[in-house]
Design a protein around this motif. Structure first.
Motif, PDB file in Angstrom:
ATOM      1  N   LEU A   1       6.107   4.534   8.463  1.00 17.66           N
ATOM      2  CA  LEU A   1       6.583   3.715   7.320  1.00 17.66           C
ATOM      3  C   LEU A   1       7.358   4.327   6.317  1.00 17.66           C
ATOM      4  CD1 LEU A   1       2.884   1.966   7.180  1.00 17.66           C
ATOM      5  CD2 LEU A   1       5.325   1.123   7.944  1.00 17.66           C
ATOM      6  N   SER A   2       7.796   5.530   6.349  1.00 13.53           N
ATOM      7  CA  SER A   2       8.621   6.342   5.405  1.00 13.53           C
ATOM      8  C   SER A   2      10.446   5.997   5.732  1.00 13.53           C
ATOM      9  CB  SER A   2       8.568   7.913   5.367  1.00 13.53           C
ATOM     10  OG  SER A   2       7.237   8.429   4.935  1.00 13.53           O
ATOM     11  N   ARG A   3      10.472   5.407   6.891  1.00 12.11           N
ATOM     12  CA  ARG A   3      11.713   4.895   7.227  1.00 12.11           C
ATOM     13  C   ARG A   3      11.841   3.356   7.073  1.00 12.11           C
ATOM     14  NH1 ARG A   3      10.781   9.096   9.416  1.00 12.11           N
ATOM     15  NH2 ARG A   3      11.951  10.483  10.626  1.00 12.11           N
ATOM     16  N   LEU A   4      10.762   2.597   6.495  1.00 14.96           N
ATOM     17  CA  LEU A   4      10.955   1.262   6.216  1.00 14.96           C
ATOM     18  C   LEU A   4      11.013   0.958   4.716  1.00 14.96           C
ATOM     19  CD1 LEU A   4       8.288  -0.183   8.804  1.00 14.96           C
ATOM     20  CD2 LEU A   4      10.820  -0.293   8.786  1.00 14.96           C
ATOM     21  N   PRO A   5      11.409  -0.091   4.303  1.00 17.58           N
ATOM     22  CA  PRO A   5      11.107  -0.254   2.720  1.00 17.58           C
ATOM     23  C   PRO A   5       9.481  -0.718   2.296  1.00 17.58           C
ATOM     24  CG  PRO A   5      11.967  -2.188   3.660  1.00 17.58           C
ATOM     25  CD  PRO A   5      11.913  -1.339   4.781  1.00 17.58           C
ATOM     26  N   ALA A   6       8.922   0.762   2.337  1.00 12.30           N
ATOM     27  CA  ALA A   6       7.449   0.510   2.079  1.00 12.30           C
ATOM     28  C   ALA A   6       7.312   1.451   0.794  1.00 12.30           C
ATOM     29  CB  ALA A   6       6.748   1.136   3.386  1.00 12.30           C
ATOM     30  N   ARG A   7       6.086   1.192   0.278  1.00  8.53           N
ATOM     31  CA  ARG A   7       5.774   2.177  -0.877  1.00  8.53           C
ATOM     32  C   ARG A   7       4.273   2.673  -0.354  1.00  8.53           C
ATOM     33  NH1 ARG A   7       8.660   0.486  -5.876  1.00  8.53           N
ATOM     34  NH2 ARG A   7      10.745   1.059  -5.090  1.00  8.53           N
ATOM     35  N   PHE A   8       4.045   3.863  -0.758  1.00  2.00           N
ATOM     36  CA  PHE A   8       2.594   4.351  -0.754  1.00  2.00           C
ATOM     37  C   PHE A   8       2.394   4.466  -2.275  1.00  2.00           C
ATOM     38  CE2 PHE A   8       4.413   5.806   3.515  1.00  2.00           C
ATOM     39  CZ  PHE A   8       3.449   5.584   4.266  1.00  2.00           C
ATOM     40  N   ILE A   9       1.287   4.105  -2.579  1.00  2.00           N
ATOM     41  CA  ILE A   9       0.758   4.064  -4.074  1.00  2.00           C
ATOM     42  C   ILE A   9      -0.452   4.821  -3.969  1.00  2.00           C
ATOM     43  CG2 ILE A   9       2.073   1.928  -4.836  1.00  2.00           C
ATOM     44  CD1 ILE A   9      -0.657   0.555  -4.480  1.00  2.00           C
TER      45      ILE A   9
ATOM     46  N   MET B   1       3.022  -2.394   0.773  1.00  5.02           N
ATOM     47  CA  MET B   1       2.346  -1.674  -0.435  1.00  5.02           C
ATOM     48  C   MET B   1       1.262  -0.864   0.498  1.00  5.02           C
ATOM     49  SD  MET B   1       4.038  -2.036  -3.252  1.00  5.02           S
ATOM     50  CE  MET B   1       2.835  -0.914  -4.205  1.00  5.02           C
ATOM     51  N   LEU B   2       1.033   0.358   0.346  1.00  3.78           N
ATOM     52  CA  LEU B   2      -0.065   1.287   0.997  1.00  3.78           C
ATOM     53  C   LEU B   2      -0.737   2.147   0.395  1.00  3.78           C
ATOM     54  CD1 LEU B   2       2.765   1.397   3.794  1.00  3.78           C
ATOM     55  CD2 LEU B   2       0.496   0.415   4.410  1.00  3.78           C
ATOM     56  N   LYS B   3      -1.808   2.163   0.331  1.00  2.15           N
ATOM     57  CA  LYS B   3      -2.382   3.223  -0.431  1.00  2.15           C
ATOM     58  C   LYS B   3      -2.066   4.481   0.237  1.00  2.15           C
ATOM     59  CE  LYS B   3      -6.871   3.309  -1.243  1.00  2.15           C
ATOM     60  NZ  LYS B   3      -8.307   3.227  -1.137  1.00  2.15           N
ATOM     61  N   ASP B   4      -1.794   5.572  -0.731  1.00  2.41           N
ATOM     62  CA  ASP B   4      -1.302   6.922  -0.488  1.00  2.41           C
ATOM     63  C   ASP B   4      -1.972   7.761   0.593  1.00  2.41           C
ATOM     64  OD1 ASP B   4      -3.586   7.607  -2.054  1.00  2.41           O
ATOM     65  OD2 ASP B   4      -2.233   8.923  -3.439  1.00  2.41           O
TER      66      ASP B   4
ATOM     67  N   ASP C   1       5.622 -13.323  -9.062  1.00  4.69           N
ATOM     68  CA  ASP C   1       6.893 -13.500 -10.049  1.00  4.69           C
ATOM     69  C   ASP C   1       7.984 -12.955  -9.435  1.00  4.69           C
ATOM     70  OD1 ASP C   1       4.651 -14.532 -11.764  1.00  4.69           O
ATOM     71  OD2 ASP C   1       4.515 -12.628 -13.210  1.00  4.69           O
ATOM     72  N   ALA C   2       8.114 -11.879  -8.943  1.00  3.58           N
ATOM     73  CA  ALA C   2       9.554 -11.429  -8.193  1.00  3.58           C
ATOM     74  C   ALA C   2      10.002 -12.154  -7.316  1.00  3.58           C
ATOM     75  CB  ALA C   2       9.351 -10.006  -8.022  1.00  3.58           C
ATOM     76  N   ALA C   3       9.413 -12.953  -6.425  1.00  2.00           N
ATOM     77  CA  ALA C   3       9.816 -13.645  -5.231  1.00  2.00           C
ATOM     78  C   ALA C   3       9.409 -15.033  -5.168  1.00  2.00           C
ATOM     79  CB  ALA C   3       9.076 -12.830  -4.241  1.00  2.00           C
TER      80      ALA C   3
ATOM     81  N   GLU D   1       9.582  -4.776  -8.094  1.00  5.72           N
ATOM     82  CA  GLU D   1      10.654  -4.187  -7.619  1.00  5.72           C
ATOM     83  C   GLU D   1      11.093  -4.311  -6.034  1.00  5.72           C
ATOM     84  OE1 GLU D   1      13.101  -0.257  -6.915  1.00  5.72           O
ATOM     85  OE2 GLU D   1      11.876  -0.280  -8.752  1.00  5.72           O
ATOM     86  N   LEU D   2      10.011  -4.011  -5.190  1.00  6.56           N
ATOM     87  CA  LEU D   2      10.027  -4.259  -3.800  1.00  6.56           C
ATOM     88  C   LEU D   2       9.868  -5.705  -3.484  1.00  6.56           C
ATOM     89  CD1 LEU D   2       9.919  -2.361  -1.188  1.00  6.56           C
ATOM     90  CD2 LEU D   2       7.382  -2.393  -1.318  1.00  6.56           C
ATOM     91  N   ALA D   3       9.496  -6.684  -4.081  1.00  9.30           N
ATOM     92  CA  ALA D   3       9.188  -8.035  -3.769  1.00  9.30           C
ATOM     93  C   ALA D   3      10.451  -8.705  -4.047  1.00  9.30           C
ATOM     94  CB  ALA D   3       8.054  -8.649  -4.367  1.00  9.30           C
ATOM     95  N   ARG D   4      11.251  -8.368  -4.694  1.00  9.20           N
ATOM     96  CA  ARG D   4      12.438  -8.933  -5.513  1.00  9.20           C
ATOM     97  C   ARG D   4      13.450  -9.705  -4.673  1.00  9.20           C
ATOM     98  NH1 ARG D   4      12.246  -8.283 -10.497  1.00  9.20           N
ATOM     99  NH2 ARG D   4      11.884  -5.926 -10.424  1.00  9.20           N
ATOM    100  N   ASP D   5      13.762  -9.132  -3.626  1.00  7.39           N
ATOM    101  CA  ASP D   5      14.890  -9.651  -2.702  1.00  7.39           C
ATOM    102  C   ASP D   5      14.279 -10.246  -1.579  1.00  7.39           C
ATOM    103  OD1 ASP D   5      16.775  -9.170  -4.433  1.00  7.39           O
ATOM    104  OD2 ASP D   5      16.780  -6.981  -3.952  1.00  7.39           O
ATOM    105  N   LEU D   6      12.994 -10.549  -1.250  1.00  7.88           N
ATOM    106  CA  LEU D   6      12.372 -11.296  -0.066  1.00  7.88           C
ATOM    107  C   LEU D   6      13.314 -12.598   0.258  1.00  7.88           C
ATOM    108  CD1 LEU D   6       8.589 -10.770  -0.690  1.00  7.88           C
ATOM    109  CD2 LEU D   6      10.015  -9.441   0.738  1.00  7.88           C
ATOM    110  N   ASP D   7      13.405 -12.434   1.377  1.00 13.58           N
ATOM    111  CA  ASP D   7      14.046 -13.856   2.125  1.00 13.58           C
ATOM    112  C   ASP D   7      13.045 -14.244   3.008  1.00 13.58           C
ATOM    113  OD1 ASP D   7      14.958 -12.460   4.340  1.00 13.58           O
ATOM    114  OD2 ASP D   7      16.832 -12.109   3.296  1.00 13.58           O
TER     115      ASP D   7
END
Length: 177
Positions: free
Chosen positions: A16-24, A1-4, A103-105, A40-46
């Motif tokens: 970071l546009s090529r990684l599973p990252a989100r700008f918020i 999660m990154l500030k826009d 909660d998601a992970a 949603e982004l944290a859901r499938d962490l391993d």
């Protein structure tokens, strides 16, 4: 999660546009549910993944600290506002994203990082002006096993504030003068 605002730096945007990252945005559009996006982004962490979130939402400044405390009071969160007033080196955490990620992970541990020595850098422009950087930076990492993280939302919020108070104390003891 990154500030826009980090997208203003072309290297960060391209990488970071090529990684599973989100700008918020710190000020989401009406109806946008940031906690759901975080979950949603944290859901499938391993065990091979890392999820980075900045619960305070921005770099520390005295003005941001004052606004954060005032915001807590406007929301009727007086106990949190009082705790935030006791923290002099860090902004009070905004726990919604952390709680959503936990909660998601459900199987993940938490790694907390504190640092001091970059306190005077408040923007990307400040950072660029300081390059090459020859400053002394002191860091501390804490790993919190999942078993030590409480389950309920309110308990997790209290747990996060407890950690932020601990981090604030650590910064006071270790800040670069």
């Amino acid at each position: 999660m990154l500030k826009d605002t980090l997208r203003w730096d072309p290297a960060i945007d391209v990488l970071l546009s090529r990684l599973p990252a989100r700008f918020i945005s710190p000020n989401p559009a009406a109806g946008e549910d940031l906690e759901s996006q975080i979950a949603e982004l944290a859901r499938d962490l391993d065990r091979d993944d890392a999820f980075v979130i900045f619960p305070e939402g921005g770099n520390f400044t005295a003005a941001r600290r004052d606004r954060a405390i005032a915001r807590l009071r406007r929301l009727g969160l007086e106990a949190m506002a009082q705790r935030a007033e006791e923290m002099i080196h860090v902004l009070a955490p905004r726990p919604g994203g952390v709680v959503a990620a936990l909660d998601a992970a459900p199987g993940v541990d938490v790694l907390l990082v504190a640092h001091t020595g970059l306190d005077h850098l408040h923007s990307v422009a400040d950072l660029w002006r300081e390059l090459p950087m020859d400053k002394r930076i002191v860091m501390r990492w804490w790993r919190v096993p999942r078993a030590e993280i409480p389950e309920g939302r309110e308990e997790r919020i209290g747990w996060l504030f407890d950690w932020w108070e601990r981090i604030d104390d650590w910064v006071e003891e270790n800040r670069v003068r």
